[in-house]
Design a protein around this motif. Sequence first.
Motif, PDB file in Angstrom:
ATOM      1  N   LEU A  39       0.737  -1.182   0.118  1.00  0.00           N
ATOM      2  CA  LEU A  39      -0.072  -0.235   0.055  1.00  0.00           C
ATOM      3  C   LEU A  39       0.904   1.184   0.066  1.00  0.00           C
ATOM      4  CD1 LEU A  39      -2.657  -1.131   2.676  1.00  0.00           C
ATOM      5  CD2 LEU A  39      -3.001  -0.800   0.140  1.00  0.00           C
ATOM      6  N   PRO A  40       0.633   2.165  -0.987  1.00  0.00           N
ATOM      7  CA  PRO A  40       1.570   3.432  -1.108  1.00  0.00           C
ATOM      8  C   PRO A  40       1.438   4.262   0.261  1.00  0.00           C
ATOM      9  CG  PRO A  40      -0.075   3.415  -2.727  1.00  0.00           C
ATOM     10  CD  PRO A  40      -0.021   1.955  -2.327  1.00  0.00           C
ATOM     11  N   THR A  41       0.160   4.161   0.762  1.00  0.00           N
ATOM     12  CA  THR A  41      -0.201   5.129   1.857  1.00  0.00           C
ATOM     13  C   THR A  41       0.385   4.557   3.150  1.00  0.00           C
ATOM     14  OG1 THR A  41      -2.108   3.793   2.188  1.00  0.00           O
ATOM     15  CG2 THR A  41      -2.434   5.943   0.742  1.00  0.00           C
ATOM     16  N   THR A  42       0.943   3.388   3.284  1.00  0.00           N
ATOM     17  CA  THR A  42       1.645   2.885   4.464  1.00  0.00           C
ATOM     18  C   THR A  42       2.860   3.717   4.867  1.00  0.00           C
ATOM     19  OG1 THR A  42       0.500   0.842   4.136  1.00  0.00           O
ATOM     20  CG2 THR A  42       2.329   0.852   5.644  1.00  0.00           C
ATOM     21  N   PRO A  43       2.799   4.394   5.983  1.00  0.00           N
ATOM     22  CA  PRO A  43       4.308   5.044   6.213  1.00  0.00           C
ATOM     23  C   PRO A  43       5.457   4.253   6.245  1.00  0.00           C
ATOM     24  CG  PRO A  43       2.540   5.748   7.930  1.00  0.00           C
ATOM     25  CD  PRO A  43       1.920   4.374   6.938  1.00  0.00           C
ATOM     26  N   ASP A  44       6.563   4.595   5.851  1.00  0.00           N
ATOM     27  CA  ASP A  44       7.759   3.893   5.656  1.00  0.00           C
ATOM     28  C   ASP A  44       8.273   3.292   7.319  1.00  0.00           C
ATOM     29  OD1 ASP A  44       7.781   3.663   3.011  1.00  0.00           O
ATOM     30  OD2 ASP A  44       9.666   5.038   3.079  1.00  0.00           O
ATOM     31  N   LYS A  45       7.935   4.667   8.201  1.00  0.00           N
ATOM     32  CA  LYS A  45       8.107   4.470   9.577  1.00  0.00           C
ATOM     33  C   LYS A  45       7.441   3.155  10.045  1.00  0.00           C
ATOM     34  CE  LYS A  45      10.324   5.960  13.426  1.00  0.00           C
ATOM     35  NZ  LYS A  45       9.582   4.949  14.476  1.00  0.00           N
ATOM     36  N   LEU A  46       6.395   2.794   9.801  1.00  0.00           N
ATOM     37  CA  LEU A  46       5.508   1.734  10.343  1.00  0.00           C
ATOM     38  C   LEU A  46       6.397   0.513   9.862  1.00  0.00           C
ATOM     39  CD1 LEU A  46       2.769   1.046  11.857  1.00  0.00           C
ATOM     40  CD2 LEU A  46       1.873   0.660   9.527  1.00  0.00           C
ATOM     41  N   LEU A  47       6.494   0.201   8.504  1.00  0.00           N
ATOM     42  CA  LEU A  47       7.262  -0.886   8.069  1.00  0.00           C
ATOM     43  C   LEU A  47       8.611  -1.032   8.713  1.00  0.00           C
ATOM     44  CD1 LEU A  47       6.110  -0.382   4.108  1.00  0.00           C
ATOM     45  CD2 LEU A  47       5.314  -1.920   5.713  1.00  0.00           C
ATOM     46  N   GLU A  48       9.227   0.102   9.052  1.00  0.00           N
ATOM     47  CA  GLU A  48      10.624   0.005   9.585  1.00  0.00           C
ATOM     48  C   GLU A  48      10.532  -0.523  11.001  1.00  0.00           C
ATOM     49  OE1 GLU A  48      12.353   3.789   9.399  1.00  0.00           O
ATOM     50  OE2 GLU A  48      12.104   3.803   7.343  1.00  0.00           O
TER      51      GLU A  48
END
Length: 240
Positions: free
Chosen positions: A140-149
């Motif tokens: 999902l492009p709307t998912t913040p990178d910080k969340l995935l990190e």
Amino acid sequence: MIGRAIWFGALALIAGLTLFLQLDKQSETTPALAAAVPAPLRDFAQTRVTLAALEAGDPAAALAEAKMLVQRRPVPAEYLSLLAIAQARAGQADQAALTIQMAGKRGWREPLAQEAVLRLALSAGDTPEAARRYAALFLLPTTPDKLLEDFGPQVFGEQGGLGRATMIDIVTGGERWHSLFLRRGLAVMPADAFGEIAAASMERGAAFDCGVLDRAIIGLRPRDAAAAARLERAAVKACG
């Protein structure tokens, strides 16, 4: 005379219904209109009313509105997510857990549900399920990178573990998002996990774009030389 009165009354009723239905639809983009729509006619407006009840901090009212929303529109995953939030705030933790799992299975593009199920999976020690939800959020492009990190070390922390194995399966079968995996994975995943997953995916037949792969290796090398070396060996076999 009576007939004319009935006729005009019917026209007035139809006009009123049409007006309220238009207000209902307009409330999707103008939330302030939602309260003007009578409860039996709310469709789009019910979503706004539910959100307002959740923001107001009245758990009982929010739960009632969320239940009504799901009764009227039971299919969309995002409405189940709102119900789960209302259940949790009303102290119904077990029901909320079941509802959010239903939402996560139903809507892969519903980020709130995916994040919630990912957290549940980690709490339950179900790393493969957590990896699947991580992949859904990753796409999902709307998912913040910080969340995935933040989630990356929890899902992929074990070398050769089930989280990485599950992601290898997903990447190998996801031909349309190979380049996205290389670009975003390098940025948000633990370096050694990214290298292992990318290399193992190629060893199992994933065909990455060689130019994108070269850039990923260059970007990975300063962060984890060993992971970059393994990925480079796999790239040499795949790209020549």
